[in-house]
Scaffold this motif. Structure first.
Motif, short mmCIF file in Angstrom:
data_model
loop_
_atom_site.label_atom_id
_atom_site.label_comp_id
_atom_site.label_asym_id
_atom_site.label_seq_id
_atom_site.Cartn_x
_atom_site.Cartn_y
_atom_site.Cartn_z
N ARG A 137 51.49 29.15 35.80
CA ARG A 137 52.49 28.78 36.82
C ARG A 137 52.47 27.27 37.06
O ARG A 137 51.48 26.60 36.80
CB ARG A 137 52.24 29.51 38.14
CG ARG A 137 50.96 29.17 38.88
CD ARG A 137 51.13 28.19 40.01
NE ARG A 137 49.85 27.73 40.53
CZ ARG A 137 49.21 26.68 40.05
NH1 ARG A 137 49.69 25.98 39.04
NH2 ARG A 137 48.05 26.31 40.58
N GLU A 179 51.19 22.06 48.19
CA GLU A 179 49.88 22.19 47.55
C GLU A 179 48.79 22.36 48.61
O GLU A 179 48.80 21.68 49.65
CB GLU A 179 49.64 20.92 46.72
CG GLU A 179 48.90 21.15 45.43
CD GLU A 179 49.68 22.02 44.43
OE1 GLU A 179 49.52 23.25 44.46
OE2 GLU A 179 50.44 21.46 43.62
N HIS A 180 47.90 23.29 48.35
CA HIS A 180 46.77 23.57 49.25
C HIS A 180 47.25 24.05 50.62
O HIS A 180 46.57 23.83 51.62
CB HIS A 180 45.86 22.34 49.43
CG HIS A 180 44.91 22.16 48.27
ND1 HIS A 180 43.74 22.87 48.17
CD2 HIS A 180 44.98 21.39 47.17
CE1 HIS A 180 43.11 22.51 47.06
NE2 HIS A 180 43.85 21.63 46.42
N ASP A 202 48.85 27.32 50.73
CA ASP A 202 49.02 28.78 50.70
C ASP A 202 47.97 29.48 51.56
O ASP A 202 48.27 30.43 52.27
CB ASP A 202 49.04 29.33 49.25
CG ASP A 202 47.84 28.99 48.40
OD1 ASP A 202 47.01 28.13 48.80
OD2 ASP A 202 47.70 29.59 47.30
N GLY A 232 44.11 30.83 47.53
CA GLY A 232 45.19 31.46 48.26
C GLY A 232 45.87 32.51 47.39
O GLY A 232 45.28 32.98 46.41
N ASP A 246 49.10 31.64 43.23
CA ASP A 246 49.05 31.75 41.77
C ASP A 246 49.31 33.18 41.33
O ASP A 246 50.11 33.43 40.42
CB ASP A 246 47.68 31.29 41.25
CG ASP A 246 47.40 29.85 41.61
OD1 ASP A 246 48.32 29.18 42.11
OD2 ASP A 246 46.27 29.39 41.39
N TYR A 279 37.13 22.88 46.69
CA TYR A 279 38.21 23.77 47.12
C TYR A 279 37.76 24.57 48.34
O TYR A 279 38.44 24.62 49.36
CB TYR A 279 38.59 24.72 45.96
CG TYR A 279 39.82 25.53 46.25
CD1 TYR A 279 41.07 25.12 45.80
CD2 TYR A 279 39.77 26.69 47.01
CE1 TYR A 279 42.21 25.84 46.08
CE2 TYR A 279 40.90 27.43 47.30
CZ TYR A 279 42.12 27.00 46.83
OH TYR A 279 43.26 27.72 47.13
#
Ligand code: GLA
Length: 390
Positions: A31, A37-38, A40, A172, A175, A225
């Motif tokens: 995907r 970004e970051h 979800d 999250g 993906d 992360y």
């Protein structure tokens, strides 16, 4: 039986050279994510899509209690008994073991022995989510092979749970959702709070998406992360002391979070502010795209990168160089790092007439700066995981 990793000729012949006859073939896409970004895992909106770079998984039942998995790319295989599914020392095996664990938890005794060959056309560590492709491809294959009757939503969430528990990355849902629900030529504007989504046509004409792989992937990715996720939880916890009504960090209004500048540790405050702003950018970007306001869309990509670099701190010098260099060209409307960060790809919106010269110039500059080759990756937006045989 113990998990074993073997790369001897016997295994290779068994799976590959002597001809592995599959009864089912699954293709699971990677995907991209245009923006969001970051966020979800903070209840935000994201704008991803499945792509035509895929992992292929070939399955056949073996009428036993044992599963044997062969990775063509790593030229290695491992076997395990279904009676003893547990985390392995080898990270890639955990994506598979985790998926089987959670299928068995949802639908006990539904999985029987099988052999599987995995062949990936998705570059690893490039931020294209080869992990979600592997998880969701495996889950879809097992679902089909043994008529397990899992819904798409179950495949999405159990794949995410496998990554949390077996791999240890508290990712999250973006993906796995994109890999399963991707629709050709469409971006998915996904609300990660409730998984409601809208499809947005991915028509950028006369502009084109260009992915550039930095070919670096710094080790920090997984540990940092989880730290980011924790920092966001800490920020929300503090805000919730006074404002218990906000269930997700993205729901906290910007003027409320600014009151916390002196209360939260500096980094935690920056993470929270980034998350709230990125969610707004994503919604604006989706509107801009529908109105064909590509300049605005591109500008939001640049702003997203600024936030990821300075406030969320998940970029790296190679990605920053690529984004900064792109700003020189009027025909590049926007550029930013994509995915978890610390390496991988940038995603760029480039006028179609200048794509080759852009790639040429930026590759040369990157090579001069870091002595590393850039790899352009051509992608088309495609459908989600699908059965191509069986
Ligand atoms: C990884 C995770 C996703 C998402 C992105 C960053 O790809 O798996 O859930 O958080 O990073 O947007």
């Amino acid at each position: 039986m113990k998990n074993t990793t073997q790369s001897d000729n016997r295994q290779k012949n068994f799976f590959y050279l002597e001809g592995f006859k599959s009864e089912l073939t699954i293709e699971a896409p990677g995907r991209i994510n245009l923006i969001g970004e970051h966020i979800d895992y903070n209840g935000g909106h994201v704008l991803p899509a499945a792509i035509d770079k895929k992992i292929k998984l070939y399955f056949r039942k073996n009428n036993s209690e044992t599963c044997t998995i062969y990775s063509k790319n790593y030229d290695t295989s491992f076997s395990f008994s279904l009676q003893e599914v547990k985390p392995s020392e080898e990270e890639w095996q955990n994506y598979i073991l985790g998926v089987i664990h959670f299928i068995e938890e949802l639908k006990p005794n539904s999985v029987n022995g099988f052999d599987c060959v995995i062949e990936s056309m998705l570059p690893m560590g490039s931020g294209l989510s080869s992990s979600a492709a592997l998880e969701c491809g495996m889950a879809t294959g097992i679902n089909e092979l043994f008529n397990v009757n899992l819904s798409e939503e179950e495949i999405i969430t159990l794949s995410r749970d496998a990554e949390h528990t077996y791999v240890g990355t508290k990712c999250g849902i973006m993906d796995q959702f994109s890999v399963v629900r991707g629709v050709q030529n469409h971006l998915i504007l996904l609300n990660c709070q409730n998984l409601n989504y809208e499809l947005v046509k991915s028509d950028f004409e006369p502009y084109q998406l260009v992915l550039l792989n930095s070919n670096v992937s710094h080790n920090l990715a997984s540990s940092e992360y989880n730290t980011r996720r924790q920092e966001c939880e800490d920020a929300l916890k503090e805000v919730n002391k006074k404002y218990p009504q906000y269930k997700y960090l993205v729901d906290v209004p910007e003027d409320i979070i600014t009151d916390y500048q002196e209360i939260l540790p500096k980094k935690t405050f920056n993470r929270a502010l980034y998350v709230i702003q990125e969610n707004k950018r994503t919604l604006m970007a989706a509107n801009a795209l529908e109105d064909e306001l590509f300049d605005l869309f591109g500008d939001l990509l640049y702003k997203s990168h600024e936030g990821l670099t300075n406030m969320y701190e998940v970029s790296c010098k190679e990605l920053d160089f690529m984004v900064d260099y792109s700003k020189k060209f009027d025909y590049v409307l926007g550029s930013r790092m994509m995915g978890g960060g610390f390496g991988g790809c940038t995603i760029n919106l480039v006028h179609q007439d200048y794509v080759s010269s852009y790639i040429e110039e930026i590759s040369e500059a990157y090579k001069n700066e870091f002595n590393i080759e850039l790899s352009p990756i051509e992608v088309n937006i495609s459908n989600g995981v699908s059965k191509i045989k069986g």
